[in-house]
Design a protein around this motif. Sequence first.
Motif, PDB file in Angstrom:
ATOM      1  N   SER A 220    -115.156  85.371  52.610  1.00 15.81           N
ATOM      2  CA  SER A 220    -114.500  84.146  52.123  1.00 15.81           C
ATOM      3  C   SER A 220    -113.754  84.374  50.803  1.00 15.81           C
ATOM      4  O   SER A 220    -112.864  83.608  50.455  1.00 15.81           O
ATOM      5  N   ALA A 221    -114.096  85.447  50.066  1.00 17.54           N
ATOM      6  CA  ALA A 221    -113.446  85.700  48.769  1.00 17.54           C
ATOM      7  C   ALA A 221    -111.959  85.994  48.937  1.00 17.54           C
ATOM      8  O   ALA A 221    -111.155  85.730  48.036  1.00 17.54           O
ATOM      9  N   ALA A 222    -111.588  86.503  50.118  1.00 14.69           N
ATOM     10  CA  ALA A 222    -110.184  86.869  50.352  1.00 14.69           C
ATOM     11  C   ALA A 222    -109.256  85.658  50.247  1.00 14.69           C
ATOM     12  O   ALA A 222    -108.067  85.811  49.994  1.00 14.69           O
ATOM     13  N   GLY A 223    -109.804  84.459  50.443  1.00 14.93           N
ATOM     14  CA  GLY A 223    -108.939  83.278  50.419  1.00 14.93           C
ATOM     15  C   GLY A 223    -108.976  82.512  49.112  1.00 14.93           C
ATOM     16  O   GLY A 223    -108.416  81.417  49.005  1.00 14.93           O
ATOM     17  N   GLN A 224    -109.639  83.050  48.099  1.00 10.07           N
ATOM     18  CA  GLN A 224    -109.890  82.248  46.892  1.00 10.07           C
ATOM     19  C   GLN A 224    -108.841  82.377  45.783  1.00 10.07           C
ATOM     20  O   GLN A 224    -108.794  81.567  44.876  1.00 10.07           O
ATOM     21  N   PHE A 225    -108.055  83.428  45.838  1.00  8.97           N
ATOM     22  CA  PHE A 225    -107.122  83.674  44.731  1.00  8.97           C
ATOM     23  C   PHE A 225    -105.676  83.565  45.240  1.00  8.97           C
ATOM     24  O   PHE A 225    -105.400  83.935  46.381  1.00  8.97           O
ATOM     25  N   PRO A 226    -104.758  83.099  44.390  1.00  4.33           N
ATOM     26  CA  PRO A 226    -103.393  82.864  44.847  1.00  4.33           C
ATOM     27  C   PRO A 226    -102.585  84.163  44.905  1.00  4.33           C
ATOM     28  O   PRO A 226    -101.595  84.341  44.179  1.00  4.33           O
ATOM     29  N   CYS A 227    -103.028  85.097  45.720  1.00  5.84           N
ATOM     30  CA  CYS A 227    -102.346  86.394  45.811  1.00  5.84           C
ATOM     31  C   CYS A 227    -102.713  87.052  47.126  1.00  5.84           C
ATOM     32  O   CYS A 227    -103.573  86.565  47.858  1.00  5.84           O
ATOM     33  N   GLU A 228    -102.075  88.178  47.400  1.00  4.37           N
ATOM     34  CA  GLU A 228    -102.455  88.975  48.567  1.00  4.37           C
ATOM     35  C   GLU A 228    -103.851  89.542  48.327  1.00  4.37           C
ATOM     36  O   GLU A 228    -104.210  89.818  47.172  1.00  4.37           O
ATOM     37  N   PHE A 229    -104.598  89.782  49.399  1.00  5.41           N
ATOM     38  CA  PHE A 229    -105.946  90.337  49.249  1.00  5.41           C
ATOM     39  C   PHE A 229    -105.887  91.727  48.594  1.00  5.41           C
ATOM     40  O   PHE A 229    -106.731  92.090  47.777  1.00  5.41           O
ATOM     41  N   SER A 230    -104.829  92.495  48.932  1.00  4.39           N
ATOM     42  CA  SER A 230    -104.702  93.835  48.339  1.00  4.39           C
ATOM     43  C   SER A 230    -104.472  93.728  46.817  1.00  4.39           C
ATOM     44  O   SER A 230    -104.908  94.584  46.053  1.00  4.39           O
ATOM     45  N   GLN A 231    -103.816  92.654  46.387  1.00  6.51           N
ATOM     46  CA  GLN A 231    -103.636  92.459  44.931  1.00  6.51           C
ATOM     47  C   GLN A 231    -104.974  92.088  44.278  1.00  6.51           C
ATOM     48  O   GLN A 231    -105.255  92.525  43.159  1.00  6.51           O
ATOM     49  N   LEU A 232    -105.779  91.296  44.988  1.00 10.07           N
ATOM     50  CA  LEU A 232    -107.099  90.952  44.436  1.00 10.07           C
ATOM     51  C   LEU A 232    -107.933  92.223  44.271  1.00 10.07           C
ATOM     52  O   LEU A 232    -108.585  92.435  43.242  1.00 10.07           O
ATOM     53  N   LYS A 233    -107.863  93.095  45.276  1.00 11.89           N
ATOM     54  CA  LYS A 233    -108.602  94.366  45.168  1.00 11.89           C
ATOM     55  C   LYS A 233    -108.094  95.153  43.955  1.00 11.89           C
ATOM     56  O   LYS A 233    -108.873  95.730  43.199  1.00 11.89           O
ATOM     57  N   GLY A 234    -106.759  95.167  43.785  1.00  9.44           N
ATOM     58  CA  GLY A 234    -106.172  95.862  42.632  1.00  9.44           C
ATOM     59  C   GLY A 234    -106.669  95.274  41.328  1.00  9.44           C
ATOM     60  O   GLY A 234    -107.001  96.004  40.374  1.00  9.44           O
ATOM     61  N   ALA A 235    -106.751  93.953  41.273  1.00  7.97           N
ATOM     62  CA  ALA A 235    -107.201  93.282  40.049  1.00  7.97           C
ATOM     63  C   ALA A 235    -108.665  93.612  39.752  1.00  7.97           C
ATOM     64  O   ALA A 235    -109.060  93.825  38.599  1.00  7.97           O
ATOM     65  N   ILE A 236    -109.477  93.668  40.805  1.00  5.37           N
ATOM     66  CA  ILE A 236    -110.909  93.980  40.619  1.00  5.37           C
ATOM     67  C   ILE A 236    -111.059  95.391  40.040  1.00  5.37           C
ATOM     68  O   ILE A 236    -111.840  95.631  39.110  1.00  5.37           O
ATOM     69  N   LEU A 237    -110.275  96.331  40.583  1.00  5.05           N
ATOM     70  CA  LEU A 237    -110.351  97.710  40.072  1.00  5.05           C
ATOM     71  C   LEU A 237    -109.850  97.781  38.630  1.00  5.05           C
ATOM     72  O   LEU A 237    -110.422  98.464  37.783  1.00  5.05           O
ATOM     73  N   LYS A 238    -108.784  97.003  38.345  1.00 12.08           N
ATOM     74  CA  LYS A 238    -108.223  96.991  36.991  1.00 12.08           C
ATOM     75  C   LYS A 238    -109.247  96.436  35.986  1.00 12.08           C
ATOM     76  O   LYS A 238    -109.276  96.827  34.816  1.00 12.08           O
ATOM     77  N   ALA A 239    -110.110  95.524  36.480  1.00 10.39           N
ATOM     78  CA  ALA A 239    -111.131  94.939  35.591  1.00 10.39           C
ATOM     79  C   ALA A 239    -112.240  95.937  35.262  1.00 10.39           C
ATOM     80  O   ALA A 239    -113.096  95.665  34.419  1.00 10.39           O
ATOM     81  N   GLY A 240    -112.257  97.069  35.954  1.00  8.14           N
ATOM     82  CA  GLY A 240    -113.238  98.105  35.601  1.00  8.14           C
ATOM     83  C   GLY A 240    -114.234  98.435  36.700  1.00  8.14           C
ATOM     84  O   GLY A 240    -115.061  99.330  36.534  1.00  8.14           O
ATOM     85  N   PHE A 241    -114.182  97.702  37.812  1.00  8.57           N
ATOM     86  CA  PHE A 241    -115.079  98.051  38.929  1.00  8.57           C
ATOM     87  C   PHE A 241    -114.628  99.404  39.472  1.00  8.57           C
ATOM     88  O   PHE A 241    -113.419  99.698  39.523  1.00  8.57           O
ATOM     89  N   SER A 242    -115.589 100.215  39.906  1.00 11.97           N
ATOM     90  CA  SER A 242    -115.202 101.555  40.357  1.00 11.97           C
ATOM     91  C   SER A 242    -114.793 101.556  41.823  1.00 11.97           C
ATOM     92  O   SER A 242    -114.020 102.420  42.244  1.00 11.97           O
ATOM     93  N   GLU A 243    -115.309 100.613  42.605  1.00 12.83           N
ATOM     94  CA  GLU A 243    -115.009 100.560  44.036  1.00 12.83           C
ATOM     95  C   GLU A 243    -114.931  99.115  44.482  1.00 12.83           C
ATOM     96  O   GLU A 243    -115.561  98.255  43.881  1.00 12.83           O
ATOM     97  N   VAL A 244    -114.185  98.893  45.566  1.00  9.26           N
ATOM     98  CA  VAL A 244    -114.229  97.584  46.234  1.00  9.26           C
ATOM     99  C   VAL A 244    -114.607  97.830  47.687  1.00  9.26           C
ATOM    100  O   VAL A 244    -113.969  98.641  48.365  1.00  9.26           O
TER     101      VAL A 244
END
Length: 474
Positions: A236-260
């Motif tokens: 359900s997280a894929a639908g929560q942010f106003p962006c493509e899911f691949s951009q959300l993954k990019g943002a998560i990695l940019k925040a410092g997470f090592s993997e998605v």
Amino acid sequence: MLSDNNASKIIKKLLVETARLCFEGRLEEGIDRLVIDTIPKKSNANRCCVHKDRAVIKYRLMAILGHSAEEEEDELKRLSEYAGQTLQREEISEPVLTVIDEACSACPAGRHFVTNVCRGCVARPCMVNCPKDAIQIHNGRAEIDEDKCVNCGICLKVCPYNAIVEIPVPCENACPVGAISKDESGKEQIDYSKCIFCGRCMTACPFGAIMERSQIIDVARKLAEGRKVAALTAPSAAGQFPCEFSQLKGAILKAGFSEVLEVAEGADITAKKEAGEFEEKISEGQKFMTSSCCPVYKEAAKKHIPELCEFISDTPTPMEFAGRKAKEKYPGCTAVFIGPCIAKRQEALEGRSIDHVLTCEELGAILVAKDIFVRETEPAETPGQASIEARKFGASGGVTEAVKANLSGNIQIKPELIDGLDNKNIKKLADICTGKTNFNFVEVMNCKGGCVGGPGNLSTPARAAKRIEKTFEP
Ligand code: SF4
Ligand code: SF4
């Protein structure tokens, strides 16, 4: 917290500021000042005065630091001391919710009330139809005798002017299992032997008096320390942010997470095993089997409909399988589940594969604290291997479709959907244990619309479901 209102905005702002302090390495130094910065001396008070507002902010911050307001023994203990404890802790404790009694306005007990719309009409259907003789006309207007009234609501329904209203206690009214009630001072308290961790009281309270004990600082600290932290995103997280899911993954990695890692990969395992279990149990003569992935539903069955437990699938949840996968794939990592659900915090506490649970709202706060704008983030194509059906697990009907896709064809599936665990559906579930059924598989979702309707979400269920549909259309 989905509903956009002043109370939820304050909590969102505090989440962002607290995470920011943690990333800047100034949490202990800055947290006490955050109270004053949030409610400056000359601000317009939400309550009686700025001091009361500041006291409420202090307890909100305690919850954001992961503490429970009920645990306070010394009122003089500063937030910086609580922050110090959070920065040191390795273990998360129960309960997952906390009631801030400073914030609770002890709403008067629910009742029916005659407004000044009443015209004292000649027909007087309210008075005539009241089964307890609780209504009399005084000075040309109906009056309810609260000692006699049993809140049946008949008067409200029969008044042609809609002059009678029901004034609820929002939290008690929202709770489907009677787990929240007043103490001797009128403030609310949760009975955890009944609570199913659905979060309805939390979203219903207009004073924001019920909060989750957040794990945002536990995660932010590990990110700031550069530890290996894997983000496990719920379908359900894929639908929560106003962006493509691949951009959300990019943002998560940019925040410092090592993997998605997509929890949908775990959902594929759940669906496959659940399909096999379904065929086996139905062929052995069991009259129906229910899904097992919603932790609120399982908690409700355990505490309120024990006769249903034997019909629940034994298959572990997608979160559990995804957690095991993360631990195997990224040895030594901290596994952080990111989703819409409060009950997942409880499930994680009882299991071993998930270290922390964040809501989508808390992930959003981490991204804002790090000045990451999802729409402007470079997409990250992490190698997701989940099926389309598993990626749609988070919307009602998704589990059934995924199970169907894994059936061998030996048994015909006749599905039934319980979409939202309200009082009516809890009763329906209790009834199907004994009565005849024309279905053999029941998908049960606590939240209406499925996990996309969860209390820790950022988007509306309809918008989130549409985004997921668009993202994963074949
Ligand atoms: S809704 Fe419940 S928790 Fe919120 S202020 Fe009213 S009584 Fe207190
Ligand atoms: S979380 Fe749900 S079950 Fe628990 S007290 Fe709140 S409304 Fe009731």
